[in-house]
Design a protein around this motif. Structure first.
Motif, PDB file in Angstrom:
ATOM      1  N   ARG A  82       1.332  56.860  -4.030  1.00  0.00           N
ATOM      2  CA  ARG A  82       1.369  56.067  -2.796  1.00  0.00           C
ATOM      3  C   ARG A  82       1.526  54.581  -3.109  1.00  0.00           C
ATOM      4  NH1 ARG A  82      -3.678  55.954   1.321  1.00  0.00           N
ATOM      5  NH2 ARG A  82      -4.598  54.958  -0.518  1.00  0.00           N
ATOM      6  N   SER A  83       0.855  54.104  -4.160  1.00  0.00           N
ATOM      7  CA  SER A  83       0.967  52.703  -4.551  1.00  0.00           C
ATOM      8  C   SER A  83       2.399  52.354  -4.946  1.00  0.00           C
ATOM      9  CB  SER A  83       0.012  52.415  -5.723  1.00  0.00           C
ATOM     10  OG  SER A  83       0.144  51.077  -6.143  1.00  0.00           O
ATOM     11  N   ALA A  84       3.078  53.275  -5.671  1.00  0.00           N
ATOM     12  CA  ALA A  84       4.467  53.042  -6.080  1.00  0.00           C
ATOM     13  C   ALA A  84       5.390  53.008  -4.865  1.00  0.00           C
ATOM     14  CB  ALA A  84       4.907  54.134  -7.048  1.00  0.00           C
ATOM     15  N   VAL A  85       5.147  53.913  -3.889  1.00  0.00           N
ATOM     16  CA  VAL A  85       5.972  53.932  -2.679  1.00  0.00           C
ATOM     17  C   VAL A  85       5.757  52.663  -1.866  1.00  0.00           C
ATOM     18  CG1 VAL A  85       6.349  55.104  -0.473  1.00  0.00           C
ATOM     19  CG2 VAL A  85       6.091  56.441  -2.565  1.00  0.00           C
ATOM     20  N   GLN A  86       4.512  52.197  -1.793  1.00  0.00           N
ATOM     21  CA  GLN A  86       4.225  50.969  -1.061  1.00  0.00           C
ATOM     22  C   GLN A  86       4.927  49.775  -1.703  1.00  0.00           C
ATOM     23  OE1 GLN A  86       2.250  50.694   1.941  1.00  0.00           O
ATOM     24  NE2 GLN A  86       3.496  48.828   1.844  1.00  0.00           N
ATOM     25  N   ASP A  87       4.947  49.744  -3.042  1.00  0.00           N
ATOM     26  CA  ASP A  87       5.668  48.674  -3.751  1.00  0.00           C
ATOM     27  C   ASP A  87       7.151  48.705  -3.419  1.00  0.00           C
ATOM     28  OD1 ASP A  87       3.365  47.751  -4.920  1.00  0.00           O
ATOM     29  OD2 ASP A  87       3.674  48.778  -6.841  1.00  0.00           O
ATOM     30  N   GLU A  88       7.701  49.924  -3.317  1.00  0.00           N
ATOM     31  CA  GLU A  88       9.119  50.060  -2.995  1.00  0.00           C
ATOM     32  C   GLU A  88       9.404  49.556  -1.579  1.00  0.00           C
ATOM     33  OE1 GLU A  88      13.219  51.209  -3.240  1.00  0.00           O
ATOM     34  OE2 GLU A  88      11.655  50.601  -4.658  1.00  0.00           O
ATOM     35  N   ILE A  89       8.508  49.848  -0.644  1.00  0.00           N
ATOM     36  CA  ILE A  89       8.660  49.367   0.734  1.00  0.00           C
ATOM     37  C   ILE A  89       8.608  47.843   0.769  1.00  0.00           C
ATOM     38  CG2 ILE A  89       7.517  49.251   2.984  1.00  0.00           C
ATOM     39  CD1 ILE A  89       6.779  52.199   2.613  1.00  0.00           C
ATOM     40  N   ASP A  90       7.699  47.249   0.002  1.00  0.00           N
ATOM     41  CA  ASP A  90       7.606  45.784  -0.063  1.00  0.00           C
ATOM     42  C   ASP A  90       8.880  45.191  -0.650  1.00  0.00           C
ATOM     43  OD1 ASP A  90       5.081  45.941   0.994  1.00  0.00           O
ATOM     44  OD2 ASP A  90       4.045  45.785  -0.939  1.00  0.00           O
ATOM     45  N   ARG A  91       9.436  45.849  -1.669  1.00  0.00           N
ATOM     46  CA  ARG A  91      10.678  45.364  -2.292  1.00  0.00           C
ATOM     47  C   ARG A  91      11.825  45.396  -1.296  1.00  0.00           C
ATOM     48  NH1 ARG A  91      15.291  46.917  -4.202  1.00  0.00           N
ATOM     49  NH2 ARG A  91      14.955  49.090  -3.605  1.00  0.00           N
ATOM     50  N   LEU A  92      11.925  46.494  -0.540  1.00  0.00           N
ATOM     51  CA  LEU A  92      12.981  46.617   0.454  1.00  0.00           C
ATOM     52  C   LEU A  92      12.845  45.571   1.550  1.00  0.00           C
ATOM     53  CD1 LEU A  92      13.086  50.508   0.758  1.00  0.00           C
ATOM     54  CD2 LEU A  92      14.846  49.052  -0.243  1.00  0.00           C
ATOM     55  N   ARG A  93      11.618  45.271   1.929  1.00  0.00           N
ATOM     56  CA  ARG A  93      11.390  44.249   2.960  1.00  0.00           C
ATOM     57  C   ARG A  93      11.857  42.873   2.464  1.00  0.00           C
ATOM     58  NH1 ARG A  93       6.503  45.252   3.736  1.00  0.00           N
ATOM     59  NH2 ARG A  93       6.716  46.556   5.597  1.00  0.00           N
ATOM     60  N   ARG A  94      11.540  42.583   1.195  1.00  0.00           N
ATOM     61  CA  ARG A  94      11.991  41.293   0.627  1.00  0.00           C
ATOM     62  C   ARG A  94      13.511  41.248   0.538  1.00  0.00           C
ATOM     63  NH1 ARG A  94       7.581  42.242  -2.903  1.00  0.00           N
ATOM     64  NH2 ARG A  94       8.996  43.000  -4.522  1.00  0.00           N
ATOM     65  N   ALA A  95      14.127  42.396   0.226  1.00  0.00           N
ATOM     66  CA  ALA A  95      15.594  42.451   0.130  1.00  0.00           C
ATOM     67  C   ALA A  95      16.226  42.162   1.480  1.00  0.00           C
ATOM     68  CB  ALA A  95      16.027  43.825  -0.380  1.00  0.00           C
ATOM     69  N   VAL A  96      15.645  42.726   2.532  1.00  0.00           N
ATOM     70  CA  VAL A  96      16.168  42.481   3.877  1.00  0.00           C
ATOM     71  C   VAL A  96      16.077  41.008   4.234  1.00  0.00           C
ATOM     72  CG1 VAL A  96      15.742  42.872   6.331  1.00  0.00           C
ATOM     73  CG2 VAL A  96      15.710  44.794   4.750  1.00  0.00           C
TER      74      VAL A  96
END
Length: 302
Positions: free
Chosen positions: A118-132
Motif C-alpha cells: 500500500r505504501s508503494a502504491v501511495q507513492d505512485e499516486i503521489d508521483r502521478l499527482r506531481r506529474a500532472v
C-alpha cells in the motif's frame, strides 16, 4: 560525400576526411569557419519562424492531451489498487487476534506485506499527482517564441565566438539537437578550377531541438536537407543560388537582378550575374537555358 571528418593541423584547427590522402575528394576546412557557418544558418532558421512556433504549440497541446489521458488511466488503476489494499488490510486487522500462534504470525506477515505494498502504491499516486501538476502544461506562443529566441541568441554568440566556458556546453547541446549530431560534407570539384567547394548537408530537427518530448517519428520525413557553405566559395558560386531565384523564379532581367543584388550588399554588375546564372546550372549538372533579352519583358518606351 565525406563519411567522417577528423581534426588535423596545429591544435586541430582544421578538418579533413578520415581517409586522408586516400580520399578521392581530398579537401580541408577550418573548423572555426565551418562551425560558425552552421551556427549562423541555424540561428537564421530558428529566428522568427512563425510556422515553427505554431507547430511547437500544436504538438505541445497534443502532448498535453495525451499525457492527461494516460495519467488519468494510471490514476484510476492506482486508486483501484489502493482501495483493494485498504480492504485487505482491514480484513487482516480483524483476523489478527484469532487462531493459533502460527495463524496469528502468518496474518501479521501478510499484514506487513500488504502495508508495504500500500505504501508503494501511495507513492505512485503521489508521483502521478506531481506529474500532472508539473508536466501537463501547454506552452503558449510567447513562451515558445522566447525559448526559440534564446536558442537563436546562443547560436549567434557561438558563431561570433562570444560564449563563455559554461555557455559553450549550452550551444553544443542546441547544435547537436537541431542537427541530429550528424553533418555530411560534400566536396564539389569546379570545372577547370583547382579550388573545390566544401558544403555541409544536414536535416534540421527544429522540433526536437526545441524539446525532445515533442519529437514525432514522421517529423524528419517532411524536412528538407539544408546546405551550408563550410568554406567561403568564390563570389560566382556564392550568389549563384540567389541569381537563379531572381531570374528563373522572379523573372528579373540580368540588369534587374544585378540591382537587387547590389541592394543586398553584393558588388556585382549584369555581367557577373550572367556568369553566376550559368554557374548555377553547371553546379546542377545541367545546361543553362537561353534567356531572352530582358527576360522576355518589353522595353520601356522613351
Amino acid at each position: 560525400m565525406i563519411p567522417r571528418a577528423i581534426a588535423l593541423g596545429a591544435l586541430g584547427k582544421a578538418m579533413q576526411c578520415k581517409n586522408g590522402d586516400q580520399c578521392h575528394r581530398k579537401s580541408a576546412v577550418r573548423r572555426q569557419d565551418a562551425v560558425e557557418a552552421i551556427c549562423k544558418s541555424l540561428a537564421t532558421l530558428i529566428s522568427g519562424d512563425e510556422e515553427l512556433i505554431e507547430t511547437v504549440a500544436h504538438k505541445s497541446r497534443e502532448l498535453d492531451s495525451k499525457a492527461e489521458h494516460g495519467l488519468d488511466e494510471q490514476f484510476a488503476h492506482s486508486k483501484k489498487q489502493l482501495g483493494i489494499l485498504n480492504n485487505r488490510i482491514s480484513d487482516l486487522f480483524e483476523m489478527s487476534g484469532e487462531g493459533t500462534k502460527a495463524d496469528r504470525d502468518e496474518i501479521k506477515s501478510r499484514l506487513r506485506s500488504a502495508q508495504s505494498e500500500r505504501s508503494a502504491v501511495q507513492d505512485e499516486i503521489d508521483r502521478l499527482r506531481r506529474a500532472v501538476e508539473g508536466m501537463t502544461n501547454t506552452l503558449t506562443r510567447e513562451q515558445i517564441r522566447h525559448r526559440l529566441s534564446m536558442m537563436a541568441e546562443i547560436l549567434h554568440e557561438a558563431a561570433a565566438g562570444e560564449l563563455g566556458d559554461d555557455a559553450v556546453y549550452k550551444a553544443l547541446a542546441v547544435f547537436r539537437a537541431v542537427t541530429g549530431g550528424a553533418i555530411m560534407v560534400r566536396v564539389e570539384h569546379r570545372n577547370k578550377r583547382k579550388r573545390t567547394n566544401v558544403i555541409g548537408v544536414f536535416v534540421p530537427r527544429l522540433i526536437r531541438g526545441f524539446s525532445s518530448s515533442l519529437q514525432t517519428e514522421d517529423e524528419d520525413l517532411a524536412t528538407r536537407p539544408m546546405t551550408v557553405w563550410l568554406r567561403k566559395p568564390p563570389r560566382l558560386d556564392l550568389i549563384a543560388e540567389r541569381v537563379h531565384e531572381l531570374i528563373d523564379v522572379e523573372k528579373m532581367s540580368h540588369r534587374e537582378a544585378a540591382k537587387q543584388l547590389q541592394r543586398e550588399g553584393h558588388k556585382v554588375n549584369s555581367g557577373n550575374v550572367w556568369y553566376s546564372y550559368h554557374r548555377w546550372y553547371e553546379m546542377q549538372g545541367l545546361a543553362a537555358p537561353k534567356v531572352p533579352y530582358n527576360n522576355g519583358k518589353k522595353r520601356r518606351s522613351a
